[in-house]
Design a protein around this motif. Sequence first.
Motif, PDB file in Angstrom:
ATOM      1  N   PHE A 132      -4.780  -0.343  -7.698  1.00 59.52           N
ATOM      2  CA  PHE A 132      -5.212  -1.523  -6.197  1.00 59.52           C
ATOM      3  C   PHE A 132      -4.550   0.394  -5.467  1.00 59.52           C
ATOM      4  O   PHE A 132      -5.256   0.404  -4.108  1.00 59.52           O
ATOM      5  CB  PHE A 132      -4.499  -2.412  -6.311  1.00 59.52           C
ATOM      6  CG  PHE A 132      -4.723  -3.230  -4.446  1.00 59.52           C
ATOM      7  CD1 PHE A 132      -5.929  -3.831  -4.218  1.00 59.52           C
ATOM      8  CD2 PHE A 132      -4.168  -2.681  -4.089  1.00 59.52           C
ATOM      9  CE1 PHE A 132      -6.094  -3.432  -3.424  1.00 59.52           C
ATOM     10  CE2 PHE A 132      -3.619  -3.052  -2.514  1.00 59.52           C
ATOM     11  CZ  PHE A 132      -5.503  -3.979  -1.978  1.00 59.52           C
ATOM     12  N   GLN A 186      -6.585  -9.755  -1.935  1.00 58.64           N
ATOM     13  CA  GLN A 186      -6.341  -9.701  -3.682  1.00 58.64           C
ATOM     14  C   GLN A 186      -4.193  -9.800  -3.754  1.00 58.64           C
ATOM     15  O   GLN A 186      -3.771  -9.649  -2.564  1.00 58.64           O
ATOM     16  CB  GLN A 186      -6.003  -7.570  -4.154  1.00 58.64           C
ATOM     17  CG  GLN A 186      -7.446  -7.232  -4.307  1.00 58.64           C
ATOM     18  CD  GLN A 186      -8.242  -8.766  -5.253  1.00 58.64           C
ATOM     19  OE1 GLN A 186      -7.996  -9.250  -6.188  1.00 58.64           O
ATOM     20  NE2 GLN A 186      -9.589  -8.880  -4.385  1.00 58.64           N
ATOM     21  N   GLN A 225      -2.506  -2.667 -13.130  1.00 59.57           N
ATOM     22  CA  GLN A 225      -3.776  -2.752 -12.459  1.00 59.57           C
ATOM     23  C   GLN A 225      -3.501  -3.022 -10.779  1.00 59.57           C
ATOM     24  O   GLN A 225      -4.169  -2.212  -9.723  1.00 59.57           O
ATOM     25  CB  GLN A 225      -4.011  -4.450 -11.571  1.00 59.57           C
ATOM     26  CG  GLN A 225      -3.964  -5.652 -13.621  1.00 59.57           C
ATOM     27  CD  GLN A 225      -4.266  -6.487 -13.171  1.00 59.57           C
ATOM     28  OE1 GLN A 225      -2.980  -7.607 -13.390  1.00 59.57           O
ATOM     29  NE2 GLN A 225      -5.082  -7.424 -13.753  1.00 59.57           N
ATOM     30  N   ARG A 262      -0.534 -10.435  -0.332  1.00 61.43           N
ATOM     31  CA  ARG A 262      -1.837 -10.419  -0.051  1.00 61.43           C
ATOM     32  C   ARG A 262      -2.065  -9.248   0.133  1.00 61.43           C
ATOM     33  O   ARG A 262      -2.184  -9.061   1.775  1.00 61.43           O
ATOM     34  CB  ARG A 262      -2.154 -11.468   0.073  1.00 61.43           C
ATOM     35  CG  ARG A 262      -2.658 -12.409  -0.753  1.00 61.43           C
ATOM     36  CD  ARG A 262      -2.895 -13.642  -0.505  1.00 61.43           C
ATOM     37  NE  ARG A 262      -4.123 -13.498  -0.681  1.00 61.43           N
ATOM     38  CZ  ARG A 262      -4.922 -13.824  -1.872  1.00 61.43           C
ATOM     39  NH1 ARG A 262      -4.060 -14.350  -2.348  1.00 61.43           N
ATOM     40  NH2 ARG A 262      -6.444 -14.075  -1.786  1.00 61.43           N
TER      41      ARG A 262
END
Length: 231
Positions: A84, A71, A80, A67
């Motif tokens: 990020f 996220q 994704q 994490r």
Amino acid sequence: MPDPILSLEGLRLSLEGNAGPVEILRGITLSVARGETLGLVGPSGSGKSSLLMVMAGLERATAGTVRALGQDLTTMNEDQLARFRRGNMGIVFQSFHLIPTMTALENVAVPLELAGVADAFERAEAELVAVGLAERMGHYPSQLSGGEQQRVALARAAAPRPALLLADEPTGNLDTANGAAIMKLLFELRDRHGATLVLVTHAPELAGRCDRVVRLADGQIAGEGLQRAAE
């Protein structure tokens, strides 16, 4: 630890070798606080660089969770993860990974342009000035020394103003003088942008400047502690 910016839980990584699966990381649980500087140390083959790659989402964990900024990276697909990283992470490698057909300025500015940053070239110019390359912006990587190329790589990593700055042996390909200069610049970038810094290093002087040092051995945490040296 209040509000960790990075949290790993039960992290495992196995890669396929000639004789079958090889366990690289074996159950790593680790948290990094916002604003902390964490050094990852240990012998070659201990899993330091692999751990950093998993933190960055560049290597996918076999098991466990990662994490970052709240996220869960382990549930993201490649697109994704790329988005990020682009908005939240700056990564510096031992090898500089500059695009040879682009100038120093373009190497820093183009990723910002791709991210939709309106003042990409102005910001890139400011970062290159900050790392001492005001007179070298129009030069191509082949026209720059190793130390200068790593300065460009630092500027590129810092230009998006990331919350997380990850560095894998940033002084490993440099001589002592250039290594010391890059070390100084790395901590200045951290301070200027308020980033959390995680770095892999074999250099005792670099590890000694970290708030905390985690030692790895055989893919596991072998020890950790506060190790802040006087700067």
